[in-house]
Design an enzyme around this catalytic site. Structure first.
Site: not given
Ligand code: SAH
Length: 230
Positions: A78
């Site tokens: 993000s």
């Molecule tokens: N917080 C992260 C940003 C992640 S992007 C950072 O600091 O880099 C969003 C993430 O959520 C992705 O890796 C995706 O695989 C995950 N995601 C999406 N749906 C999800 C779910 N139902 N349960 C767990 N993870 C999920």
């Protein structure tokens, strides 16, 4: 000046990086301040974490720009402003956060930032390879208050709740109500909510067992997806 105090292990873990990224991080932090981030503990945590460690080599030169960047598997780390804003919202009811749940570990950056002002961070990721890479990145930083789980975060992590804070970093069309049950009294859940180009950053505060919803800014996050990838 960033003031305040973080745990010893956190400080010694993160103060070992090179001078250049320290300087660029200071610039990032003053940029966040000018965009309205006022929570010193959040700014201190962002100042302490080397974001370039969470970014692939080809994009490292852009690590301290205030922008989201790809991390593989069509996911993104993000934008720092959004990381800071969500952290600030999470902390708005309490100066000290106990247990915090993150859904969507991704690169591990937000979890690392949260670990600076939370007793224990619980983070869930549905893509095994992303989770493994995040663990590998965080291990040498010596941060020892993050628990990881491979799974679908839509149902939370009840056994470790209730949580003072819950943060979703992938956008559900509607936040799963089961997560509210895992929120502690006075706790806050912050999430991007909505479909694709029509998402809003929302948060809920739990008071006397009931939750109240607040809206802040339009955002763009990857969608929350059900099921896991091994
Ligand atoms: N917080 C992260 C940003 C992640 S992007 C950072 O600091 O880099 C969003 C993430 O959520 C992705 O890796 C995706 O695989 C995950 N995601 C999406 N749906 C999800 C779910 N139902 N349960 C767990 N993870 C999920």
């Amino acid at each position: 000046m960033v003031t305040g105090s973080l745990s010893m292990s956190y400080r010694s873990a993160v103060l070992t990086d090179g001078f250049t990224s320290k300087r660029t991080r200071k610039r990032l932090v003053s940029g966040l301040r000018s965009k309205g981030i006022t929570d010193e503990k959040v700014l201190l945590a962002i100042d302490a974490i080397q974001r370039d460690l969470f970014i692939e080599d080809a994009l490292k030169t852009r690590a301290y720009e205030d922008t989201a960047l790809p991390i593989g598997y069509r996911q993104t780390i993000s934008q720092p402003f959004i990381v800071a804003l969500m952290s600030q919202i999470l902390r708005s009811n309490r100066d000290k956060l106990g247990r915090v749940l993150e859904v969507g570990t991704g690169s591990g950056y937000q979890a690392a930032v949260l670990s600076g002002f939370s007793e224990q961070v619980y983070t869930i990721e549905r893509i095994q390879q992303l989770l493994d890479a995040a663990k590998l990145r965080l291990a040498p930083l010596g941060i020892n208050n993050i628990s990881f789980r491979h799974g679908d975060g839509a149902s939370g992590w009840a056994i470790n709740g209730p949580f003072d804070g819950i943060i979703l970093t992938a956008a559900p069309a509607v936040v799963p109500t089961i997560l509210f049950d895992q929120l502690a009294e006075g706790g806050i859940l912050v999430a991007p909510e909505g479909k694709e180009q029509n998402q809003t950053l929302v948060h809920w505060k739990k008071t006397r067992g009931t939750v109240r919803r607040f809206e802040s800014v339009p955002v763009v996050f990857v969608p929350m997806v059900s099921g896991v990838i091994s």
